[in-house]
Structure formats: structure tokens, C-alpha cells
Design a protein around this motif. Sequence first.
Motif, PDB file in Angstrom:
ATOM      1  N   ARG A  31      -5.505  -9.954 -11.228  1.00 38.59           N
ATOM      2  CA  ARG A  31      -4.178  -9.902 -10.610  1.00 38.59           C
ATOM      3  C   ARG A  31      -3.092  -9.543 -11.618  1.00 38.59           C
ATOM      4  NH1 ARG A  31      -3.623  -9.497  -5.224  1.00 38.59           N
ATOM      5  NH2 ARG A  31      -5.094 -10.812  -4.164  1.00 38.59           N
ATOM      6  N   SER A  32      -3.222  -9.987 -12.874  1.00 38.12           N
ATOM      7  CA  SER A  32      -2.203  -9.693 -13.882  1.00 38.12           C
ATOM      8  C   SER A  32      -2.160  -8.210 -14.220  1.00 38.12           C
ATOM      9  CB  SER A  32      -2.453 -10.509 -15.151  1.00 38.12           C
ATOM     10  OG  SER A  32      -3.692 -10.141 -15.717  1.00 38.12           O
ATOM     11  N   GLU A  33      -3.197  -7.471 -13.860  1.00 39.18           N
ATOM     12  CA  GLU A  33      -3.253  -6.040 -14.138  1.00 39.18           C
ATOM     13  C   GLU A  33      -2.519  -5.218 -13.080  1.00 39.18           C
ATOM     14  OE1 GLU A  33      -4.645  -4.503 -16.859  1.00 39.18           O
ATOM     15  OE2 GLU A  33      -4.943  -6.501 -17.661  1.00 39.18           O
ATOM     16  N   VAL A  34      -2.087  -5.865 -12.001  1.00 39.73           N
ATOM     17  CA  VAL A  34      -1.398  -5.153 -10.932  1.00 39.73           C
ATOM     18  C   VAL A  34       0.063  -4.965 -11.317  1.00 39.73           C
ATOM     19  CG1 VAL A  34      -0.724  -5.221  -8.506  1.00 39.73           C
ATOM     20  CG2 VAL A  34      -2.976  -6.043  -9.191  1.00 39.73           C
ATOM     21  N   LYS A  35       0.569  -3.768 -11.141  1.00 41.20           N
ATOM     22  CA  LYS A  35       1.956  -3.472 -11.483  1.00 41.20           C
ATOM     23  C   LYS A  35       2.906  -4.196 -10.544  1.00 41.20           C
ATOM     24  CE  LYS A  35       0.967   1.011 -13.483  1.00 41.20           C
ATOM     25  NZ  LYS A  35       1.184   2.450 -13.382  1.00 41.20           N
ATOM     26  N   SER A  36       4.133  -4.359 -10.963  1.00 43.38           N
ATOM     27  CA  SER A  36       5.114  -5.131 -10.203  1.00 43.38           C
ATOM     28  C   SER A  36       5.386  -4.576  -8.807  1.00 43.38           C
ATOM     29  CB  SER A  36       6.428  -5.229 -10.987  1.00 43.38           C
ATOM     30  OG  SER A  36       6.955  -3.943 -11.187  1.00 43.38           O
ATOM     31  N   MET A  37       5.242  -3.310  -8.598  1.00 48.92           N
ATOM     32  CA  MET A  37       5.515  -2.717  -7.294  1.00 48.92           C
ATOM     33  C   MET A  37       4.286  -2.751  -6.381  1.00 48.92           C
ATOM     34  SD  MET A  37       8.664  -2.030  -7.422  1.00 48.92           S
ATOM     35  CE  MET A  37       8.932  -1.019  -5.991  1.00 48.92           C
ATOM     36  N   GLY A  38       3.230  -3.436  -6.809  1.00 48.32           N
ATOM     37  CA  GLY A  38       2.035  -3.559  -5.991  1.00 48.32           C
ATOM     38  C   GLY A  38       1.027  -2.443  -6.201  1.00 48.32           C
ATOM     39  N   GLU A  39       1.303  -1.563  -7.113  1.00 45.56           N
ATOM     40  CA  GLU A  39       0.400  -0.451  -7.402  1.00 45.56           C
ATOM     41  C   GLU A  39      -0.648  -0.937  -8.407  1.00 45.56           C
ATOM     42  OE1 GLU A  39       0.726   3.731  -9.821  1.00 45.56           O
ATOM     43  OE2 GLU A  39       2.476   3.005  -8.733  1.00 45.56           O
ATOM     44  N   GLU A  40      -1.913  -0.668  -8.116  1.00 49.94           N
ATOM     45  CA  GLU A  40      -2.950  -1.128  -9.037  1.00 49.94           C
ATOM     46  C   GLU A  40      -2.985  -0.295 -10.309  1.00 49.94           C
ATOM     47  OE1 GLU A  40      -5.185   2.054  -6.715  1.00 49.94           O
ATOM     48  OE2 GLU A  40      -3.882   0.443  -6.080  1.00 49.94           O
ATOM     49  N   THR A  41      -3.400  -0.918 -11.385  1.00 50.36           N
ATOM     50  CA  THR A  41      -3.625  -0.227 -12.636  1.00 50.36           C
ATOM     51  C   THR A  41      -5.047   0.295 -12.614  1.00 50.36           C
ATOM     52  OG1 THR A  41      -2.113  -1.657 -13.839  1.00 50.36           O
ATOM     53  CG2 THR A  41      -3.756  -0.501 -15.143  1.00 50.36           C
ATOM     54  N   ILE A  42      -5.218   1.562 -12.866  1.00 52.69           N
ATOM     55  CA  ILE A  42      -6.548   2.150 -12.888  1.00 52.69           C
ATOM     56  C   ILE A  42      -7.260   1.716 -14.157  1.00 52.69           C
ATOM     57  CG2 ILE A  42      -7.814   4.329 -13.023  1.00 52.69           C
ATOM     58  CD1 ILE A  42      -5.602   5.576 -11.340  1.00 52.69           C
ATOM     59  N   SER A  43      -8.442   1.128 -13.989  1.00 51.11           N
ATOM     60  CA  SER A  43      -9.271   0.702 -15.112  1.00 51.11           C
ATOM     61  C   SER A  43     -10.701   0.542 -14.617  1.00 51.11           C
ATOM     62  CB  SER A  43      -8.780  -0.639 -15.676  1.00 51.11           C
ATOM     63  OG  SER A  43      -9.683  -1.109 -16.657  1.00 51.11           O
ATOM     64  N   CYS A  44     -11.657   0.745 -15.500  1.00 48.17           N
ATOM     65  CA  CYS A  44     -13.047   0.500 -15.137  1.00 48.17           C
ATOM     66  C   CYS A  44     -13.224  -0.945 -14.669  1.00 48.17           C
ATOM     67  CB  CYS A  44     -13.967   0.738 -16.338  1.00 48.17           C
ATOM     68  SG  CYS A  44     -14.018   2.456 -16.885  1.00 48.17           S
ATOM     69  N   GLU A  45     -12.430  -1.839 -15.222  1.00 49.14           N
ATOM     70  CA  GLU A  45     -12.564  -3.257 -14.898  1.00 49.14           C
ATOM     71  C   GLU A  45     -12.281  -3.568 -13.431  1.00 49.14           C
ATOM     72  OE1 GLU A  45     -11.578  -5.805 -18.752  1.00 49.14           O
ATOM     73  OE2 GLU A  45      -9.916  -4.499 -18.131  1.00 49.14           O
ATOM     74  N   ASN A  46     -11.547  -2.705 -12.725  1.00 50.80           N
ATOM     75  CA  ASN A  46     -11.304  -2.963 -11.311  1.00 50.80           C
ATOM     76  C   ASN A  46     -11.946  -1.902 -10.414  1.00 50.80           C
ATOM     77  OD1 ASN A  46      -9.443  -0.828 -11.408  1.00 50.80           O
ATOM     78  ND2 ASN A  46      -7.702  -2.180 -11.640  1.00 50.80           N
TER      79      ASN A  46
END
Length: 73
Positions: A31-46
Motif C-alpha cells: 500500500r505504501s507504494e501507491v501514489k497519493s492520487m491512487g495511481e499504482e507504482t509499476i514494479s515487479c513487486e506488484n
Amino acid sequence: MSDINMANKDQLKNIAERCSEYNFEENENLRSEVKSMGEETISCENCKHFNANHKCSLNLIDQILSSMDVKLD
């Protein structure tokens, strides 16, 4: 190479941005990897292909990481 042992968090983000098989999977632990505007951060981890053993089930991390290293030379 052995997937996560060779790739740090920044590399996992760069790899996911270049991966044609990246498929976002919401994960409560990230959840901490999600940007403030609700946009997910692209990463292999998710990505849905990133498994509990911290490896890509499609074995793409090493391939993409190697390709990135070649382009940097």
C-alpha cells in the motif's frame, strides 16, 4: 543471476516498466507504494507474476535486467 538477489527496488521498477508481461496485482503489503492520487507504482513487486519466492514466474527479470545492462554500456 538469481532474480531478486540481483535486482534492487529501483531496478524492479525499471524492469516492470519495460516488461511486456507486467500485470498489476493489488497487494495489501505494498500500500505504501501507491501514489497519493491512487495511481499504482509499476514494479515487479506488484505484478501478478512475482511470486512468494520473490521471483518472476515467467523468468523475465534476469532477461530484462541483462538487456538494460547492455544498453547502459
